[in-house]
Motif scaffolding. Structure first.
Motif, short mmCIF file in Angstrom:
data_model
loop_
_atom_site.label_atom_id
_atom_site.label_comp_id
_atom_site.label_asym_id
_atom_site.label_seq_id
_atom_site.Cartn_x
_atom_site.Cartn_y
_atom_site.Cartn_z
N ARG A 264 -7.15 9.00 3.67
CA ARG A 264 -7.53 8.15 4.79
C ARG A 264 -8.69 8.80 5.53
O ARG A 264 -8.71 10.03 5.72
CB ARG A 264 -6.36 7.95 5.77
N MET B 263 1.12 -3.86 -7.55
CA MET B 263 1.42 -3.60 -6.12
C MET B 263 1.94 -4.87 -5.44
O MET B 263 2.94 -4.83 -4.73
CB MET B 263 0.16 -3.10 -5.40
N VAL C 267 0.35 3.26 -7.35
CA VAL C 267 -1.05 3.48 -6.98
C VAL C 267 -1.63 4.76 -7.59
O VAL C 267 -2.84 4.98 -7.54
CB VAL C 267 -1.19 3.59 -5.45
N GLY D 158 0.85 -1.19 0.00
CA GLY D 158 0.00 0.00 0.00
C GLY D 158 0.88 1.23 0.00
O GLY D 158 2.03 1.18 0.44
N ALA D 159 0.32 2.34 -0.50
CA ALA D 159 1.07 3.60 -0.43
C ALA D 159 1.00 4.14 0.99
O ALA D 159 1.98 4.63 1.53
CB ALA D 159 0.47 4.59 -1.42
N GLY D 160 -0.17 4.05 1.59
CA GLY D 160 -0.37 4.53 2.95
C GLY D 160 0.03 3.44 3.93
O GLY D 160 -0.48 2.33 3.86
N HIS E 198 -13.51 2.04 -0.06
CA HIS E 198 -12.03 2.02 -0.13
C HIS E 198 -11.55 1.15 -1.30
O HIS E 198 -10.99 0.07 -1.09
CB HIS E 198 -11.43 1.52 1.19
O1 LIG Z 1 -5.26 2.59 0.55
C1 LIG Z 1 -4.45 2.11 -0.19
C2 LIG Z 1 -3.08 2.42 -0.18
O2 LIG Z 1 -2.36 1.95 -1.09
O3 LIG Z 1 -2.63 3.13 0.72
#
Ligand SMILES: O=CC(=O)O
Ligand code: NAI
Length: 340
Positions: free
Chosen positions: A253, A312, A115, A90-92, A300
């Protein structure tokens, strides 16, 4: 080189080949956890099941199996395993306390850039949907209202053309949103970031203070990571500084927006519309919030495409491979840059 043991969380949906190749390497062993709750995972750890594990590869959903990778869990992981790196899908990576990882000598990688396109596409869908009341119109049509009322009685929307777009968080996704928003004819694109970008990255967007962004924007795009500085940064006070009827779009988020503040603002019309892919207590959403006629919502799914999810998952493997070969993950998170 001695064997690197990888503890993998979450299903492999698309990167079977990449994982197979990794597992065929003579110096790599992959194990899995049978835990379905934090308690069960703690028991596995305390039983010494993962004492030789060097790397964790995890997904966003695996928080159900372990809970947050917070100070308590990281300290135990350090004590009960040989953990050196976490490869997060995930990026976050707000589920992982990266600063604490740094103190414990654990590297953390995320999945940036890959992403950007899918999330920015989702953002534009929500932005247009919020400006035009598209979710409300679909629900009205499903309720059979079209034959009796023009456009099934949907309130008239607004054009993006001539409006001011304010991007809160001009990283990879913020910039992809800017590029997609340009052809819609926004009069001005503003942004606020921790630091001003170089002109070649700004691409005509204007750097402003947060207060200025709140004051001038007709549409506010939230593309900032969740951290202690950004949690609830869209709150009663910041909403009061916005234009009446402002449209807010969030694909970053949920907890960046204080839902207890945005709900009354949506009811009063102070916030004209809210488009959101993310929620404070997801997957348990505030039903009163998403049932507001001026809300456009998604569960989401910013990166929920075959192409992006595959890339990913493969990048998570790439981070593990790079750790196996070089002792360093490939895309270390910003907080830990230069520490390893
Ligand atoms: O919510 C998804 C992400 O890649 O961060
Ligand atoms: N809805 C979805 O499915 C997805 C959501 N996301 C979310 O989007 C967020 C942004 O992703 P990217 O653009 O890839 O991140 P990024 O790291 O490329 O960009 C974030 C930007 O925010 C700035 N920033 C960070 N903290 C700040 C602060 N306190 N004040 C001002 N500026 C600050 C950084 O300088 C950076 O320019 C992720 O952290 C993640 O939470 C990411 C992918 C998919």
């Amino acid at each position: 080189m001695s064997t690197v043991k990888v503890l993998r969380f979450g299903p492999i949906r698309y990167a079977q080949e990449a994982w197979q190749k990794l597992e065929q390497r003579p110096n790599v062993e992959v194990v899995e956890s049978g835990a379905s709750s934090r308690e069960e995972f703690l028991k596995e750890l305390n039983d010494g099941k993962f004492k030789d594990v060097n790397v964790i590869a995890r997904t966003f959903e695996s928080v159900k199996q372990t809970g947050l990778l917070d100070k308590e869990l990281l300290t135990l992981l350090k004590e009960k395993t040989s953990l050196k790196a976490i490869s997060h899908n995930g990026a976050g990576y707000d589920q992982v306390d990266a600063v604490e990882c740094g103190k414990l000598g654990i590297q953390v990688s995320n999945v940036p850039s890959i992403v950007d396109a899918a999330t920015a596409d989702t953002h534009i869908y929500l932005l247009l949907g919020a400006l035009r009341n598209f979710q409300d119109s679909t629900l009205r049509m499903l309720q059979g209202k079209w034959p009796t009322e023009k456009c099934a009685g949907t309130p008239v929307g607004h054009d993006p053309e001539g409006k001011v777009l304010g991007i809160y968080g001009m990283g990879g996704i913020g910039r992809a949103v800017r590029d997609r928003a340009k052809p819609f004819g926004f009069r001005k694109i503003l942004y606020h970031n921790r630091n001003r970008l170089a002109p070649e990255l700004e691409q005509g967007a204007e750097y402003v203070s947060m207060d200025e962004l709140l004051r001038q924007s007709d549409v506010i795009s939230i593309n900032i990571p969740l951290n202690s500085a950004t949690r609830h940064s869209i709150n009663k006070d910041t909403i009061a500084k916005m234009k009446d009827g402002v449209v807010i779009v969030n694909t970053a988020r949920g907890p960046i927006v204080d839902e207890s503040a945005i709900l009354p603002a949506l009811k009063s019309g102070k916030v004209g519309a809210f488009g959101s892919d993310v929620f404070e207590n997801e997957p348990h959403v505030n039903m009163e919030l998403i049932r507001q006629p001026n809300v456009v919502s998604l569960p989401h799914m910013g990166t929920h495409t075959v192409e992006t999810m595959k890339a990913m998952e493969e990048f998570v493997v790439k981070n593990v491979e790079t750790f196996v070969d070089q002792g360093k993950v490939l895309s270390i998170v910003p907080e830990l840059k230069g520490k390893f």
